[in-house]
Scaffold this active site. Structure first.
Site, PDB file in Angstrom:
ATOM      1  N   GLU A 438       0.952  -5.058   1.198  1.00  0.00           N
ATOM      2  CA  GLU A 438       1.001  -4.603  -0.092  1.00  0.00           C
ATOM      3  C   GLU A 438       1.355  -2.953  -0.095  1.00  0.00           C
ATOM      4  O   GLU A 438       0.741  -2.162   0.457  1.00  0.00           O
ATOM      5  CB  GLU A 438      -0.318  -4.671  -0.819  1.00  0.00           C
ATOM      6  CG  GLU A 438      -0.484  -4.051  -2.065  1.00  0.00           C
ATOM      7  CD  GLU A 438      -1.987  -4.146  -2.572  1.00  0.00           C
ATOM      8  OE1 GLU A 438      -2.700  -4.871  -2.165  1.00  0.00           O
ATOM      9  OE2 GLU A 438      -2.365  -3.580  -3.677  1.00  0.00           O
ATOM     10  N   ASP A 511      -4.909  -4.783   0.024  1.00  0.00           N
ATOM     11  CA  ASP A 511      -5.893  -3.857  -0.269  1.00  0.00           C
ATOM     12  C   ASP A 511      -7.109  -4.717  -0.464  1.00  0.00           C
ATOM     13  O   ASP A 511      -7.181  -5.730  -1.086  1.00  0.00           O
ATOM     14  CB  ASP A 511      -5.806  -2.896  -1.251  1.00  0.00           C
ATOM     15  CG  ASP A 511      -4.890  -1.988  -0.830  1.00  0.00           C
ATOM     16  OD1 ASP A 511      -4.609  -1.662   0.232  1.00  0.00           O
ATOM     17  OD2 ASP A 511      -4.514  -1.283  -1.753  1.00  0.00           O
ATOM     18  N   ASP A 513      -9.405  -4.809  -2.572  1.00  0.00           N
ATOM     19  CA  ASP A 513      -9.762  -4.646  -3.905  1.00  0.00           C
ATOM     20  C   ASP A 513      -9.202  -5.557  -4.793  1.00  0.00           C
ATOM     21  O   ASP A 513      -8.644  -6.641  -4.537  1.00  0.00           O
ATOM     22  CB  ASP A 513      -9.268  -3.189  -4.471  1.00  0.00           C
ATOM     23  CG  ASP A 513      -7.917  -3.024  -4.359  1.00  0.00           C
ATOM     24  OD1 ASP A 513      -7.000  -3.901  -4.274  1.00  0.00           O
ATOM     25  OD2 ASP A 513      -7.596  -1.840  -4.568  1.00  0.00           O
ATOM     26  N   ASP A 515      -6.928  -5.692  -7.389  1.00  0.00           N
ATOM     27  CA  ASP A 515      -5.345  -5.755  -7.084  1.00  0.00           C
ATOM     28  C   ASP A 515      -4.793  -6.507  -5.930  1.00  0.00           C
ATOM     29  O   ASP A 515      -3.919  -7.378  -6.092  1.00  0.00           O
ATOM     30  CB  ASP A 515      -4.646  -4.436  -7.298  1.00  0.00           C
ATOM     31  CG  ASP A 515      -4.619  -3.716  -8.734  1.00  0.00           C
ATOM     32  OD1 ASP A 515      -4.960  -4.721  -9.613  1.00  0.00           O
ATOM     33  OD2 ASP A 515      -4.180  -2.637  -8.854  1.00  0.00           O
TER      34      ASP A 515
END
Ligand code: 0RA
Length: 648
Positions: A438, A511, A513, A515
């Site tokens: 990403e 990541d 998280d 997203d």
């Protein structure tokens, strides 16, 4: 020749014995007469009885059928037809009612009148139901009289037909009650509410004008649906509307066609929606012919001929354009094709493919004529259809071109690999890995930190295509997707060949998280739809980057979960002299850190992705893109940030 037509060499008693032997044979080998003795076969009993009432209705003598299941799973089927014949049957010497329930294959062709339309595939007759029942009762209302008979123990008569009362002249009809024999249906004798409801609804669609009432008295099993009352005057026209209910039709009305030739009845309903999948169902004598057959061939022939002809004449198709293919024409088409045939022949693995060759031309002629007339008389609707088919054909041609350009032709053409891919030097797929990373900055770190012998890096930038909403050729136009397909080298969809896969580990590195997890959902959805065997064969993994780095003097530890963090703090004590770094994203790690925490095979943790993971992702996706507003709104509220990046 049915058994009761065999030359009678024996006395009346011998005939009687023969009948009992017949039913005994059914009990010995029920599998020869019904689908099975499992739940499926149990439901089969109901359809055998219901079929007879539907025949009576199709012959024009009944317009209402009631099917009831009570708390003891006793089935009662009632119709308002003529009532089964009660007079003594010439060949058996017993009443026709009793003959129907005791002589194999005696359903229907008695008076030699109307043919048996309904059923057919499993039209083995009511006697089979009797043979497999603990008990069975019949009530006949006819000529202002009520008649009754009862069988027990697999079809043995305990009460021969007798007159038990009178009724009004308008109260004619037949009623059959039975309890399935639990010694035969050893798995279960409990009916499934939804199975009964769905098939009954389907029968009502397939037999217009017949009111079919379904009563399920079992409070614990009926989903709170005690009674359904199905009546479709529009028949399969309404069936198609029902099938398109959760879709967005692009036509005002369902195109509905019916006709008859040589005793074969044909009914077709069709309507386009704005989706891309075809939804085409075929039936013969109310049986869903899931393997298709000659009626489906006739349907394809007709739509192909007529749509292309109309397209040429109306100049929708230009001189140099190829004809539309049947697939172009079927895109987003919901259709039901129903034929009724006096002598159906079934073929195929599961005997659900119609084989009668004459049906092809009959369906093709009837549908062709009426479809052509419809297009002529409804130019606006015709234009919508033509536009849809032409867009579909353009998409097909574009997708083909895109596929050709993304297909890796040979290992020598290595230069055609996508620019953003940092490939590895090894060509041994079994040791090669590709990291889908990403963001460009993490991609940069991964490129520097990797072992370039066997680790390839492919950074993903920006918004990933929403594959659910996009049409096929848009998917292939998307750069990120094209790059992935080219890099993997195994093709996609129908042409997929995992033996050509260039990396035996495809590692999704995002990541830790929200997203990141959403990018994972998008990637998994794409894999699920287009690269499923790659998933199934276990080539897809998730990388697991750390959440924290904890330093004490020269010693460093990484925590990959909150629990691990708690454990480290416990072990190393007070936090005052600890250096703690919380990673917000992969981009915060330098190349060495990324290597030693997430990419080094010696220490990293990879999580193998399962098809179930992908299925779940796909469902989240469908939910986000689907028609249901409420769950979507909730999801968007909870994940507002992500939603902004999705064009929904
Ligand atoms: C009259 C004649 C025939 C059948 C029936 C009535 C009849 C049968 C059933 C089965 C369930 N409900 C029914 N209602 C009426 C014989 C028909 C023939 O031989 O074609």
């Amino acid at each position: 020749m049915s058994e009761y037509e065999k030359p009678v060499e024996h006395s009346y008693d011998a005939d009687d014995i023969q009948v009992l032997e017949g039913l005994e044979a059914v009990r010995k080998r029920p599998g020869m007469y019904i689908a099975s003795t499992s739940e499926k076969g149990l439901h089969h009993l109901v359809w055998e009885i219901v079929d007879n009432s539907i025949d009576e209705a199709l012959a024009g003598f009944a317009n209402k059928i009631t099917i009831k299941v009570d708390n003891d799973n006793i089935i009662t089927v009632t119709d308002n037809g003529r009532g089964m014949p009660v007079e003594i049957h010439k060949k058996t010497g017993i009443s026709t009612v009793e003959t129907i329930f005791t002589v194999l294959h005696a359903g229907g062709k008695f008076g030699g009148g109307a043919y048996k339309v309904s059923g057919g595939l499993h039209g083995v007759g009511a006697s089979v139901v009797n043979a497999l029942s603990e008990w069975l009762e019949v009530y006949v209302r006819r000529d202002e009289k009520v008649y009754y008979c009862r069988f027990e123990n697999g079809g043995k008569i305990v009460q021969p037909l007798k007159e038990i009362g009178t009724c009004g002249a308008e109260e004619h009809g037949s009623e059959v009650r039975f309890k399935a024999d639990p010694t035969i249906f050893t798995e279960t004798t409990v009916y499934n509410h939804n199975t009964l409801r769905d098939r009954i609804r389907q029968l009502a669609f397939l037999n217009k004008g017949i009111r079919i009432v379904y009563i399920d008295e079992r409070e614990d099993l009926n989903n709170g649906e005690k009674e359904h009352d199905f009546l479709y005057e529009g028949g399969i026209k309404e069936y198609v509307e029902y099938l398109n209910k959760n879709k967005t039709p692009i036509q005002q009305d369902v195109i509905y066609v019916e006709g008859e030739k040589n005793g074969i009845q044909v009914e077709v309903g069709m309507q386009y929606n704005d989706g891309y999948q075809p939804n085409i169902y075929t039936f013969c004598n109310n049986i869903n012919t899931v393997e298709g057959g000659t009626h489906e061939e006739g349907f394809r022939l007709a739509i192909n001929r007529i749509i292309n002809r109309y397209g040429r004449n109306g100049n929708f198709l230009k001189k140099d354009d190829d004809n539309l293919t049947t697939d172009d024409i079927k895109e987003g088409l919901t259709a039901v094709i129903s034929v009724k045939h006096p002598d159906p022949q079934y073929e195929g693995q599961t005997k659900t493919k119609l084989g009668n060759s004459e049906v092809k031309a009959i369906v093709s002629d009837i549908l062709g004529d009426q479809l052509e007339r419809y297009l002529m008389e409804n130019p606006n609707e015709a234009k919508v259809i033509m536009d849809k088919c032409i867009v579909a054909s353009k998409a097909r041609i574009a997708a083909k071109k895109a596929r050709e350009s993304t297909r890796r032709k040979s290992v020598l053409e290595i230069t055609s690999l996508p620019g953003k891919l940092a490939d590895c030097s090894s060509k041994d797929a079994s040791i090669c890995e590709i990291y889908i990373v990403e963001g460009d900055s993490a991609g940069g770190s991964a490129k520097m930190g990797r072992n370039s012998k066997f680790q390839a890096i492919m950074p993903l930038r920006g918004k990933i295509l929403n594959v659910e909403k996009a049409r096929l050729h848009r998917i292939f136009e998307n750069n990120e997707i094209r790059s992935m397909i080219t890099a993997f080298g195994c093709g996609i969809g129908e042409e997929l060949d995992t033996s050509k896969l260039r990396y035996h580990k495809i590692v999704i590195m995002t990541d830790a998280d929200v997203d990141g997890s959403h990018i994972r959902i998008l990637l998994l959805t794409f894999f699920f739809r287009f690269l499923r065997p790659v998933l199934e064969q276990g080539y897809v993994y998730f990388a697991m980057p750390p959440l924290y780095k904890v330093q004490k003097g020269n010693a460093i530890k990484y925590a990959y979960t909150e629990q691990e963090m708690t454990d480290i703090l416990k072990e190393w004590g007070d936090a005052k002299n600890l250096g703690i770094q919380r990673y917000k994203g992969l981009g915060e790690m330098d190349p060495e850190q990324l290597w030693e925490t997430t990419m080094d095979p010696e220490v990293r943790t990879l999580i193998q992705c399962t098809v179930e993971d992908a299925m779940e992702a796909d469902q989240v996706f469908s939910m986000l893109m689907g028609e249901e507003v409420e769950p979507r709104r909730n999801y968007i509220m909870e994940n507002a940030q992500f939603a902004e990046n999705l064009d929904i």
